[in-house]
Design a protein around this motif. Structure first.
Motif, short mmCIF file in Angstrom:
data_model
loop_
_atom_site.label_atom_id
_atom_site.label_comp_id
_atom_site.label_asym_id
_atom_site.label_seq_id
_atom_site.Cartn_x
_atom_site.Cartn_y
_atom_site.Cartn_z
N MET A 18 0.78 -0.95 0.11
CA MET A 18 0.01 0.09 -0.14
C MET A 18 0.69 1.39 -0.08
N GLY A 19 1.58 1.54 1.08
CA GLY A 19 2.32 2.61 0.87
C GLY A 19 3.62 2.95 -0.26
N PRO A 20 4.01 1.67 -1.25
CA PRO A 20 4.26 2.40 -2.80
C PRO A 20 3.47 2.96 -3.18
N LEU A 21 3.14 2.12 -3.31
CA LEU A 21 1.44 2.42 -4.28
C LEU A 21 0.80 3.71 -3.78
N VAL A 22 0.78 3.96 -2.80
CA VAL A 22 0.48 5.70 -2.73
C VAL A 22 1.57 6.64 -3.21
N ASN A 23 2.98 5.99 -2.82
CA ASN A 23 3.78 6.90 -2.86
C ASN A 23 4.41 7.00 -4.91
N VAL A 24 3.83 6.35 -5.07
CA VAL A 24 4.14 6.01 -7.08
C VAL A 24 3.09 7.18 -6.99
N LEU A 25 1.40 7.00 -6.91
CA LEU A 25 0.40 8.63 -7.06
C LEU A 25 1.13 9.49 -6.57
N PHE A 26 1.10 9.64 -5.63
CA PHE A 26 2.34 11.17 -5.50
C PHE A 26 2.89 11.47 -6.47
N PHE A 27 4.07 10.26 -7.51
CA PHE A 27 4.50 11.12 -7.53
C PHE A 27 4.40 11.44 -8.80
N ILE A 28 3.51 10.12 -9.00
CA ILE A 28 2.73 10.90 -10.21
C ILE A 28 2.31 12.00 -10.81
N PHE A 29 1.36 12.36 -9.72
CA PHE A 29 0.37 13.75 -9.86
C PHE A 29 1.37 15.31 -9.46
N MET A 30 2.45 14.56 -8.74
CA MET A 30 3.20 16.04 -8.83
C MET A 30 4.36 16.33 -10.24
N GLY A 31 4.84 14.77 -10.45
CA GLY A 31 5.69 14.93 -11.95
C GLY A 31 4.39 15.36 -12.95
N GLU A 32 3.06 14.98 -12.81
CA GLU A 32 2.53 15.58 -13.91
C GLU A 32 2.12 16.88 -13.33
N THR A 33 2.06 17.81 -12.81
CA THR A 33 1.31 19.50 -12.16
C THR A 33 3.00 20.54 -12.54
N LEU A 34 3.95 19.98 -11.82
CA LEU A 34 4.33 20.58 -10.98
C LEU A 34 5.53 21.50 -13.31
N PRO A 35 5.31 20.89 -14.14
CA PRO A 35 5.45 21.99 -15.30
C PRO A 35 4.55 22.58 -15.84
N MET A 36 3.32 21.96 -15.53
CA MET A 36 1.73 22.64 -15.50
C MET A 36 1.24 24.42 -15.00
N ALA A 37 2.46 24.03 -13.72
CA ALA A 37 2.14 25.01 -12.99
C ALA A 37 2.64 25.85 -13.23
N ILE A 38 4.56 25.37 -13.23
CA ILE A 38 5.30 26.56 -13.75
C ILE A 38 5.20 27.26 -14.41
N LEU A 39 4.82 26.70 -15.88
CA LEU A 39 4.54 27.16 -16.93
C LEU A 39 3.19 28.50 -16.64
N PHE A 40 1.81 27.76 -16.00
CA PHE A 40 1.27 29.20 -15.31
C PHE A 40 2.20 29.90 -14.80
N LEU A 41 2.96 30.20 -13.81
CA LEU A 41 3.47 31.23 -13.10
C LEU A 41 4.85 32.22 -13.85
N LYS A 42 4.91 30.90 -15.00
CA LYS A 42 5.84 31.93 -15.86
C LYS A 42 4.86 32.54 -16.56
#
Length: 90
Positions: A18-42
């Motif tokens: 369970m722990g590794p699966l939830v961690n993978v979900l979180f990192f997928i979310f961060m990997g998907e959202t962070l570049p788009m958030a940086i683009l919005f802020l720029k």
């Protein structure tokens, strides 16, 4: 094996994954959202607007997926212990 032992075995296996699966979900979310958030802020958008447009949906998706993973382990252990026959091949 008894039904109770099968349920406990399923719970132990589920706890270890369970722990590794939830961690993978979180990192997928961060990997998907962070570049788009940086683009919005720029582009001159505020933090609040960037969060509401990008990160809020991803956080809700991650939370719902994590709840699904946490619920899947006991449900599958219970169903397996109910439907499996005691004593192996009879």
């Amino acid at each position: 094996m008894s039904k109770k032992q099968i349920f406990k075995s399923g719970q132990n296996i589920g706890k270890s994954i369970m722990g590794p699966l939830v961690n993978v979900l979180f990192f997928i979310f961060m990997g998907e959202t962070l570049p788009m958030a940086i683009l919005f802020l720029k582009n001159g958008n505020s933090w609040g607007y960037s969060f509401s447009m990008n990160m809020s949906l991803g956080m809700v998706q991650s939370l719902i997926s994590a709840i699904g993973i946490v619920l899947a382990v006991p449900v599958s252990s219970l169903l397996t212990s109910i439907f499996i026959k005691e004593g192996g091949n009879k």
